[in-house]
Write a protein that holds these residues in place. Structure first.
Motif, PDB file in Angstrom:
ATOM      1  N   ASP A  31       0.821  -1.219   0.000  1.00  0.00           N
ATOM      2  CA  ASP A  31       0.000   0.000   0.000  1.00  0.00           C
ATOM      3  C   ASP A  31       0.855   1.270   0.000  1.00  0.00           C
ATOM      4  N   HIS A  32       1.991   1.183  -0.670  1.00  0.00           N
ATOM      5  CA  HIS A  32       2.882   2.343  -0.795  1.00  0.00           C
ATOM      6  C   HIS A  32       2.163   3.518  -1.456  1.00  0.00           C
ATOM      7  N   TYR A  33       1.185   3.228  -2.276  1.00  0.00           N
ATOM      8  CA  TYR A  33       0.429   4.295  -2.945  1.00  0.00           C
ATOM      9  C   TYR A  33      -0.141   5.272  -1.916  1.00  0.00           C
ATOM     10  N   HIS A  34      -0.654   4.750  -0.815  1.00  0.00           N
ATOM     11  CA  HIS A  34      -1.227   5.601   0.234  1.00  0.00           C
ATOM     12  C   HIS A  34      -0.237   5.911   1.358  1.00  0.00           C
ATOM     13  N   LYS A  35       0.786   5.100   1.507  1.00  0.00           N
ATOM     14  CA  LYS A  35       1.727   5.245   2.627  1.00  0.00           C
ATOM     15  C   LYS A  35       3.076   5.822   2.204  1.00  0.00           C
ATOM     16  N   TYR A  36       3.154   6.397   1.012  1.00  0.00           N
ATOM     17  CA  TYR A  36       4.456   6.854   0.517  1.00  0.00           C
ATOM     18  C   TYR A  36       5.114   7.879   1.436  1.00  0.00           C
ATOM     19  N   LYS A  37       4.339   8.736   2.088  1.00  0.00           N
ATOM     20  CA  LYS A  37       4.951   9.753   2.959  1.00  0.00           C
ATOM     21  C   LYS A  37       5.692   9.097   4.119  1.00  0.00           C
ATOM     22  N   GLU A  38       5.051   8.155   4.776  1.00  0.00           N
ATOM     23  CA  GLU A  38       5.732   7.489   5.890  1.00  0.00           C
ATOM     24  C   GLU A  38       6.854   6.590   5.394  1.00  0.00           C
ATOM     25  N   ASP A  39       6.708   6.003   4.222  1.00  0.00           N
ATOM     26  CA  ASP A  39       7.786   5.188   3.652  1.00  0.00           C
ATOM     27  C   ASP A  39       9.020   6.047   3.365  1.00  0.00           C
ATOM     28  N   ILE A  40       8.800   7.241   2.832  1.00  0.00           N
ATOM     29  CA  ILE A  40       9.917   8.144   2.537  1.00  0.00           C
ATOM     30  C   ILE A  40      10.548   8.639   3.832  1.00  0.00           C
ATOM     31  N   ASP A  41       9.732   8.925   4.831  1.00  0.00           N
ATOM     32  CA  ASP A  41      10.280   9.310   6.140  1.00  0.00           C
ATOM     33  C   ASP A  41      11.137   8.192   6.722  1.00  0.00           C
ATOM     34  N   TYR A  42      10.718   6.966   6.492  1.00  0.00           N
ATOM     35  CA  TYR A  42      11.471   5.799   6.973  1.00  0.00           C
ATOM     36  C   TYR A  42      12.867   5.763   6.352  1.00  0.00           C
ATOM     37  N   LEU A  43      12.963   6.134   5.084  1.00  0.00           N
ATOM     38  CA  LEU A  43      14.273   6.188   4.428  1.00  0.00           C
ATOM     39  C   LEU A  43      15.197   7.136   5.179  1.00  0.00           C
ATOM     40  N   LYS A  44      14.677   8.311   5.488  1.00  0.00           N
ATOM     41  CA  LYS A  44      15.473   9.321   6.189  1.00  0.00           C
ATOM     42  C   LYS A  44      15.844   8.844   7.595  1.00  0.00           C
ATOM     43  N   GLU A  45      14.863   8.294   8.311  1.00  0.00           N
ATOM     44  CA  GLU A  45      15.108   7.829   9.679  1.00  0.00           C
ATOM     45  C   GLU A  45      16.206   6.772   9.736  1.00  0.00           C
ATOM     46  N   ASN A  46      16.359   6.035   8.655  1.00  0.00           N
ATOM     47  CA  ASN A  46      17.355   4.967   8.613  1.00  0.00           C
ATOM     48  C   ASN A  46      18.622   5.369   7.851  1.00  0.00           C
ATOM     49  N   ASN A  47      18.779   6.667   7.675  1.00  0.00           N
ATOM     50  CA  ASN A  47      19.988   7.233   7.068  1.00  0.00           C
ATOM     51  C   ASN A  47      20.269   6.740   5.653  1.00  0.00           C
ATOM     52  N   LEU A  48      19.223   6.426   4.912  1.00  0.00           N
ATOM     53  CA  LEU A  48      19.407   6.070   3.506  1.00  0.00           C
ATOM     54  C   LEU A  48      19.434   7.368   2.713  1.00  0.00           C
ATOM     55  N   ASN A  49      20.342   7.457   1.764  1.00  0.00           N
ATOM     56  CA  ASN A  49      20.492   8.709   1.042  1.00  0.00           C
ATOM     57  C   ASN A  49      20.211   8.599  -0.453  1.00  0.00           C
ATOM     58  N   SER A  50      19.545   7.532  -0.844  1.00  0.00           N
ATOM     59  CA  SER A  50      19.112   7.406  -2.235  1.00  0.00           C
ATOM     60  C   SER A  50      17.861   6.530  -2.293  1.00  0.00           C
ATOM     61  N   PHE A  51      17.069   6.784  -3.310  1.00  0.00           N
ATOM     62  CA  PHE A  51      15.818   6.041  -3.473  1.00  0.00           C
ATOM     63  C   PHE A  51      15.472   5.985  -4.945  1.00  0.00           C
ATOM     64  N   ARG A  52      15.319   4.793  -5.455  1.00  0.00           N
ATOM     65  CA  ARG A  52      14.910   4.575  -6.841  1.00  0.00           C
ATOM     66  C   ARG A  52      13.479   4.074  -6.797  1.00  0.00           C
ATOM     67  N   PHE A  53      12.598   4.755  -7.505  1.00  0.00           N
ATOM     68  CA  PHE A  53      11.198   4.331  -7.550  1.00  0.00           C
ATOM     69  C   PHE A  53      10.706   4.402  -8.992  1.00  0.00           C
ATOM     70  N   SER A  54       9.576   3.806  -9.224  1.00  0.00           N
ATOM     71  CA  SER A  54       9.015   3.852 -10.573  1.00  0.00           C
ATOM     72  C   SER A  54       7.614   4.442 -10.521  1.00  0.00           C
ATOM     73  N   ILE A  55       7.199   4.894 -11.668  1.00  0.00           N
ATOM     74  CA  ILE A  55       5.850   5.430 -11.838  1.00  0.00           C
ATOM     75  C   ILE A  55       5.063   4.398 -12.634  1.00  0.00           C
ATOM     76  N   GLU A  56       3.911   4.050 -12.143  1.00  0.00           N
ATOM     77  CA  GLU A  56       3.084   3.036 -12.811  1.00  0.00           C
ATOM     78  C   GLU A  56       2.298   3.700 -13.942  1.00  0.00           C
ATOM     79  N   TRP A  57       2.764   3.456 -15.163  1.00  0.00           N
ATOM     80  CA  TRP A  57       2.150   4.103 -16.316  1.00  0.00           C
ATOM     81  C   TRP A  57       0.682   3.716 -16.478  1.00  0.00           C
ATOM     82  N   ALA A  58       0.300   2.538 -16.061  1.00  0.00           N
ATOM     83  CA  ALA A  58      -1.096   2.117 -16.179  1.00  0.00           C
ATOM     84  C   ALA A  58      -2.022   2.987 -15.327  1.00  0.00           C
ATOM     85  N   ARG A  59      -1.469   3.669 -14.336  1.00  0.00           N
ATOM     86  CA  ARG A  59      -2.258   4.639 -13.566  1.00  0.00           C
ATOM     87  C   ARG A  59      -2.328   5.976 -14.312  1.00  0.00           C
ATOM     88  N   ILE A  60      -1.198   6.402 -14.870  1.00  0.00           N
ATOM     89  CA  ILE A  60      -1.122   7.683 -15.578  1.00  0.00           C
ATOM     90  C   ILE A  60      -2.007   7.669 -16.828  1.00  0.00           C
TER      91      ILE A  60
END
Length: 106
Positions: free
Chosen positions: A44-73
């Motif tokens: 459910d990253h679609y709805h939880k992306y804000k907390e998922d991104i905060d989790y990256l920061k909290e865990n000192n990760l400094n890069s993130f690769r994500f994709s955009i689902e074209w079937a939604r666009i």
């Protein structure tokens, strides 16, 4: 000193969930599908992306690769969803805000 990138990567179909317009979604729902398990809500990253991104920061990760689902666009040929475009803009905006707080030179 060169910066070391330590991050995470996602694939929209695997983490967002409920991507009804995707061909993969349709194939997952078939009785004799080649997929052992349908993605359904996934993480459910679609709805939880804000907390998922905060989790990256909290865990000192400094890069993130994500994709955009074209079937939604583009749920139908030549029919683009402004709501979905705005959703992904919001994801990018959140990443931009979090990125300003992350230093690669620690």
């Amino acid at each position: 000193m060169k910066s070391f990138l330590l991050g995470a990567a996602t694939a929209a179909h695997q983490v967002e969930g409920n991507n009804y317009n995707s061909d993969c979604w349709a194939q997952e729902q078939m009785k004799y599908s080649i997929f052992e398990e349908p993605s359904l809500d996934a993480e459910d990253h679609y709805h939880k992306y804000k907390e998922d991104i905060d989790y990256l920061k909290e865990n000192n990760l400094n890069s993130f690769r994500f994709s955009i689902e074209w079937a939604r666009i583009e749920p139908q040929q030549n029919c683009f969803s402004e709501d979905e475009i705005e959703h992904y803009k919001s994801v990018i905006q959140k990443l931009t805000v979090v990125a300003k707080d992350i230093s690669l030179e620690k």
